[in-house]
Design a protein around this motif. Structure first.
Motif, PDB file in Angstrom:
ATOM      1  N   THR A 175       0.847  -1.191   0.000  1.00  0.00           N
ATOM      2  CA  THR A 175       0.000   0.000   0.000  1.00  0.00           C
ATOM      3  C   THR A 175       0.885   1.245   0.000  1.00  0.00           C
ATOM      4  OG1 THR A 175      -1.716  -1.166   1.234  1.00  0.00           O
ATOM      5  CG2 THR A 175      -1.842   1.233   1.202  1.00  0.00           C
ATOM      6  N   PRO A 176       0.638   2.215  -0.876  1.00  0.00           N
ATOM      7  CA  PRO A 176       1.480   3.420  -0.912  1.00  0.00           C
ATOM      8  C   PRO A 176       1.543   4.111   0.445  1.00  0.00           C
ATOM      9  CG  PRO A 176       0.036   3.346  -2.822  1.00  0.00           C
ATOM     10  CD  PRO A 176      -0.410   2.244  -1.909  1.00  0.00           C
ATOM     11  N   ARG A 177       2.673   4.752   0.722  1.00  0.00           N
ATOM     12  CA  ARG A 177       2.871   5.397   2.021  1.00  0.00           C
ATOM     13  C   ARG A 177       2.119   6.715   2.121  1.00  0.00           C
ATOM     14  NH1 ARG A 177       7.065   6.660  -1.238  1.00  0.00           N
ATOM     15  NH2 ARG A 177       7.909   8.793  -1.158  1.00  0.00           N
ATOM     16  N   GLN A 178       1.676   7.264   0.979  1.00  0.00           N
ATOM     17  CA  GLN A 178       0.950   8.530   0.961  1.00  0.00           C
ATOM     18  C   GLN A 178      -0.126   8.474  -0.116  1.00  0.00           C
ATOM     19  OE1 GLN A 178       1.297  10.960   3.064  1.00  0.00           O
ATOM     20  NE2 GLN A 178       3.223  10.422   4.026  1.00  0.00           N
ATOM     21  N   GLY A 179      -1.173   9.270   0.065  1.00  0.00           N
ATOM     22  CA  GLY A 179      -2.184   9.389  -0.969  1.00  0.00           C
ATOM     23  C   GLY A 179      -1.643  10.181  -2.152  1.00  0.00           C
ATOM     24  N   GLY A 180      -2.091   9.860  -3.346  1.00  0.00           N
ATOM     25  CA  GLY A 180      -1.684  10.577  -4.543  1.00  0.00           C
ATOM     26  C   GLY A 180      -0.427  10.059  -5.193  1.00  0.00           C
ATOM     27  N   ILE A 181       0.308   9.167  -4.526  1.00  0.00           N
ATOM     28  CA  ILE A 181       1.539   8.635  -5.123  1.00  0.00           C
ATOM     29  C   ILE A 181       1.219   7.751  -6.321  1.00  0.00           C
ATOM     30  CG2 ILE A 181       3.543   7.161  -4.711  1.00  0.00           C
ATOM     31  CD1 ILE A 181       3.698   8.162  -1.934  1.00  0.00           C
ATOM     32  N   VAL A 182       0.135   6.986  -6.211  1.00  0.00           N
ATOM     33  CA  VAL A 182      -0.351   6.182  -7.345  1.00  0.00           C
ATOM     34  C   VAL A 182      -1.734   6.727  -7.704  1.00  0.00           C
ATOM     35  CG1 VAL A 182      -0.818   3.867  -8.224  1.00  0.00           C
ATOM     36  CG2 VAL A 182       0.913   4.185  -6.451  1.00  0.00           C
ATOM     37  N   PRO A 183      -1.795   7.769  -8.515  1.00  0.00           N
ATOM     38  CA  PRO A 183      -3.085   8.429  -8.780  1.00  0.00           C
ATOM     39  C   PRO A 183      -4.106   7.545  -9.484  1.00  0.00           C
ATOM     40  CG  PRO A 183      -1.360   9.266 -10.248  1.00  0.00           C
ATOM     41  CD  PRO A 183      -0.684   8.417  -9.224  1.00  0.00           C
ATOM     42  N   GLU A 184      -3.667   6.436 -10.100  1.00  0.00           N
ATOM     43  CA  GLU A 184      -4.611   5.569 -10.831  1.00  0.00           C
ATOM     44  C   GLU A 184      -5.218   4.487  -9.944  1.00  0.00           C
ATOM     45  OE1 GLU A 184      -1.440   7.302 -13.315  1.00  0.00           O
ATOM     46  OE2 GLU A 184      -1.392   5.881 -11.634  1.00  0.00           O
ATOM     47  N   SER A 185      -4.734   4.321  -8.716  1.00  0.00           N
ATOM     48  CA  SER A 185      -5.312   3.298  -7.832  1.00  0.00           C
ATOM     49  C   SER A 185      -6.738   3.690  -7.461  1.00  0.00           C
ATOM     50  CB  SER A 185      -4.453   3.144  -6.569  1.00  0.00           C
ATOM     51  OG  SER A 185      -4.482   4.342  -5.809  1.00  0.00           O
ATOM     52  N   LEU A 186      -7.589   2.687  -7.252  1.00  0.00           N
ATOM     53  CA  LEU A 186      -9.004   2.948  -6.975  1.00  0.00           C
ATOM     54  C   LEU A 186      -9.452   2.271  -5.686  1.00  0.00           C
ATOM     55  CD1 LEU A 186     -10.646   2.529 -10.522  1.00  0.00           C
ATOM     56  CD2 LEU A 186      -9.893   4.631  -9.391  1.00  0.00           C
ATOM     57  N   ALA A 187     -10.362   2.943  -4.995  1.00  0.00           N
ATOM     58  CA  ALA A 187     -11.010   2.393  -3.808  1.00  0.00           C
ATOM     59  C   ALA A 187     -12.477   2.790  -3.848  1.00  0.00           C
ATOM     60  CB  ALA A 187     -10.362   2.911  -2.523  1.00  0.00           C
ATOM     61  N   VAL A 188     -13.345   1.892  -3.426  1.00  0.00           N
ATOM     62  CA  VAL A 188     -14.791   2.129  -3.447  1.00  0.00           C
ATOM     63  C   VAL A 188     -15.289   2.239  -2.016  1.00  0.00           C
ATOM     64  CG1 VAL A 188     -17.041   1.285  -4.202  1.00  0.00           C
ATOM     65  CG2 VAL A 188     -15.006   0.831  -5.591  1.00  0.00           C
ATOM     66  N   LEU A 189     -15.891   3.366  -1.701  1.00  0.00           N
ATOM     67  CA  LEU A 189     -16.514   3.544  -0.384  1.00  0.00           C
ATOM     68  C   LEU A 189     -17.952   3.042  -0.447  1.00  0.00           C
ATOM     69  CD1 LEU A 189     -16.681   4.603   2.517  1.00  0.00           C
ATOM     70  CD2 LEU A 189     -17.327   6.832   1.573  1.00  0.00           C
ATOM     71  N   GLN A 190     -18.261   2.022   0.347  1.00  0.00           N
ATOM     72  CA  GLN A 190     -19.628   1.528   0.472  1.00  0.00           C
ATOM     73  C   GLN A 190     -20.222   2.171   1.711  1.00  0.00           C
ATOM     74  OE1 GLN A 190     -21.477  -0.646  -1.689  1.00  0.00           O
ATOM     75  NE2 GLN A 190     -23.014   0.345  -0.422  1.00  0.00           N
ATOM     76  N   CYS A 191     -21.121   3.122   1.509  1.00  0.00           N
ATOM     77  CA  CYS A 191     -21.682   3.890   2.616  1.00  0.00           C
ATOM     78  C   CYS A 191     -22.638   3.042   3.456  1.00  0.00           C
ATOM     79  CB  CYS A 191     -22.425   5.121   2.101  1.00  0.00           C
ATOM     80  SG  CYS A 191     -21.377   6.329   1.271  1.00  0.00           S
ATOM     81  N   SER A 192     -22.681   3.350   4.732  1.00  0.00           N
ATOM     82  CA  SER A 192     -23.625   2.698   5.627  1.00  0.00           C
ATOM     83  C   SER A 192     -25.050   3.103   5.273  1.00  0.00           C
ATOM     84  CB  SER A 192     -23.311   3.099   7.078  1.00  0.00           C
ATOM     85  OG  SER A 192     -24.350   2.702   7.950  1.00  0.00           O
ATOM     86  N   ARG A 193     -25.974   2.169   5.407  1.00  0.00           N
ATOM     87  CA  ARG A 193     -27.375   2.485   5.116  1.00  0.00           C
ATOM     88  C   ARG A 193     -27.912   3.542   6.067  1.00  0.00           C
ATOM     89  NH1 ARG A 193     -30.298  -3.388   3.902  1.00  0.00           N
ATOM     90  NH2 ARG A 193     -29.046  -3.933   2.064  1.00  0.00           N
ATOM     91  N   ASP A 194     -27.388   3.535   7.301  1.00  0.00           N
ATOM     92  CA  ASP A 194     -27.857   4.520   8.278  1.00  0.00           C
ATOM     93  C   ASP A 194     -27.523   5.941   7.860  1.00  0.00           C
ATOM     94  OD1 ASP A 194     -28.714   2.396   9.771  1.00  0.00           O
ATOM     95  OD2 ASP A 194     -27.029   2.411  11.162  1.00  0.00           O
ATOM     96  N   LEU A 195     -26.571   6.095   6.970  1.00  0.00           N
ATOM     97  CA  LEU A 195     -26.162   7.427   6.528  1.00  0.00           C
ATOM     98  C   LEU A 195     -27.207   8.082   5.625  1.00  0.00           C
ATOM     99  CD1 LEU A 195     -23.738   9.446   6.527  1.00  0.00           C
ATOM    100  CD2 LEU A 195     -22.960   8.326   4.431  1.00  0.00           C
ATOM    101  N   ASN A 196     -28.084   7.283   5.032  1.00  0.00           N
ATOM    102  CA  ASN A 196     -29.002   7.763   4.003  1.00  0.00           C
ATOM    103  C   ASN A 196     -28.200   8.377   2.856  1.00  0.00           C
ATOM    104  OD1 ASN A 196     -31.134   8.641   2.454  1.00  0.00           O
ATOM    105  ND2 ASN A 196     -31.907  10.136   3.936  1.00  0.00           N
ATOM    106  N   PRO A 197     -27.441   7.530   2.118  1.00  0.00           N
ATOM    107  CA  PRO A 197     -26.508   8.028   1.096  1.00  0.00           C
ATOM    108  C   PRO A 197     -27.167   8.905   0.031  1.00  0.00           C
ATOM    109  CG  PRO A 197     -26.157   5.681   1.514  1.00  0.00           C
ATOM    110  CD  PRO A 197     -27.423   6.054   2.210  1.00  0.00           C
ATOM    111  N   VAL A 198     -28.407   8.619  -0.338  1.00  0.00           N
ATOM    112  CA  VAL A 198     -29.057   9.417  -1.393  1.00  0.00           C
ATOM    113  C   VAL A 198     -29.094  10.887  -0.998  1.00  0.00           C
ATOM    114  CG1 VAL A 198     -31.203   9.804  -2.646  1.00  0.00           C
ATOM    115  CG2 VAL A 198     -30.418   7.466  -2.229  1.00  0.00           C
ATOM    116  N   ALA A 199     -29.384  11.145   0.269  1.00  0.00           N
ATOM    117  CA  ALA A 199     -29.428  12.526   0.745  1.00  0.00           C
ATOM    118  C   ALA A 199     -28.029  13.050   1.050  1.00  0.00           C
ATOM    119  CB  ALA A 199     -30.306  12.620   1.987  1.00  0.00           C
TER     120      ALA A 199
END
Length: 377
Positions: free
Chosen positions: A95-119
């Motif tokens: 895993t890179p030691r800092q953000g932005g070092i590998v700008p093409e890497s991807l991560a998906v945030l799966q939001c909690s349902r309690d957050l009400n992601p649509v809003a």
């Protein structure tokens, strides 16, 4: 058909390996908590209704929060993760030691349902970048803290916080240097909270998904918050950093070359329908959707194409992802006087869990140069 069966077996073996690693880590965390409770005499109370539910870290967060509440008279805080990251980096190693070092890497945030992601995500797509706050959930400080508290043999009074946490650390690119924990970006902090800047790739509010690029998070990382990046106020061109930080920026990257066998293996694993046929809106990272996606042995999503995946993988390998100990035990042969007479053979072979791939790579001395060359296989 035989190749398909072999690929399926390799995939099952990979899944079993990941599952065993997670079970081992959960068991270690439970043992550390029991040791800490026994040595400090502080018992963790059950969390309040709706308390933080961090996957594979519930006990650690609840126990830590309970201890802070008892020691500070209710002056602590309880944070609830808004979701969990599914990252292309499946383990801490690589895993890179800092953000932005590998700008093409991807991560998906799966939001909690309690957050009400649509809003909660309404209007978020209008920004290009965001700040990401998250938890270093795979830190191993608890074991050291438990041993330190046990050695104190304290039976009365308040146990000081952060026992066993080193307040001076060696930056990964400057092992000969020691700086304060607050003067660097080490994950081993008094409060294990990370902050990184990421590029917003896609937002699917209906599915509660946010695809971010350039993050330095491990798969399963709990996310505490997302905040839009405001360049007018937050970009400071005149900002300065210490010389050792600047030197780490200027460290050259390695050249990455694919062996013929590695390229053929990747093409075979990615053989299947076009990327446009993938159900990128599926709610689980890489789980795909529909029969067309099932025909793909390794799913590309959230990467849009094989080329994007290869670029992200090459950007990671170019960083020299070896640990400090591995670098010490397997130094670059170019530093030797007779390096030019040595055969061009690998001086280190390692592995990387990236996306759904188990990558074996070798480091070769660059001919007639002092740099490294990483060759994937």
């Amino acid at each position: 058909r035989k190749a398909q069966e072999e690929a399926q077996e390799q995939r099952k073996a990979s899944e079993r390996h990941v599952k065993l690693r997670e079970e081992e880590r959960r068991g270690r965390v439970r043992a550390e908590l029991q040791l800490r409770e026994a040595s400090s005499g502080i018992s963790a109370r059950p969390p309040l209704s709706g308390a933080a539910n961090i996957k594979n870290g519930n006990a650690a967060v609840a126990e830590s929060g309970a201890q802070m509440d008892e020691e500070t008279g209710g002056g602590g805080f309880v944070f609830h993760p808004i979701g969990e990251f599914k990252s292309c980096y499946r383990a801490r190693g690589g895993t890179p030691r800092q953000g932005g070092i590998v700008p093409e890497s991807l991560a998906v945030l799966q939001c909690s349902r309690d957050l009400n992601p649509v809003a909660a995500l309404e209007g978020f797509q209008a920004y290009s970048h965001c700040w990401v706050m998250y938890v270093f959930h795979k830190n191993t400080n608890l074991q050291r803290e438990g041993r330190t508290v046990a050695r104190r043999k304290q039976t009365r009074g308040r146990v000081p916080l952060w026992q066993g946490l080193c307040m001076k650390v060696a930056p990964p690119r400057c092992p000969e240097l020691r700086v304060g924990v607050l003067a660097c970006r080490t994950p081993h902090r008094p409060n294990p909270v990370g902050l990184s800047l990421a590029r917003i790739v896609r937002v699917n509010a209906a599915a509660g998904e946010v695809v971010l690029a350039g993050l330095d998070v491990v798969d399963g990382t709990p996310c505490l918050d997302l905040k839009p990046y405001l360049p007018t106020f937050e970009a400071i061109p005149s900002a300065v950093v210490p010389a050792w930080v600047q030197a780490s920026y200027e460290e050259p990257l390695m050249t990455v070359a694919w062996s013929t066998e590695a390229s053929a293996q990747l093409a075979m694993l990615l053989k299947g329908p076009a990327a446009d046929d993938c159900d990128a809106g599926d709610s689980s990272y890489g789980s795909g959707g529909g029969e067309a996606v099932e025909a793909r042995r390794v799913r590309l999503w959230p990467f849009a194409s094989e080329q994007e995946l290869r670029i992200a993988l090459e950007g990671t390998l170019a960083l020299d992802i070896r640990s400090p100990l591995q670098k010490e035990r397997h130094p670059h042969p170019g530093s030797r006087a007779d390096a030019g007479q040595l055969p061009r053979e690998p001086f280190f072979v390692g592995d990387l869990w990236f996306h759904e791939l188990h990558v074996i790579y070798a480091l070769l001395p660059e001919p007639c140069a002092a740099g490294d060359s990483a060759k994937s296989s």
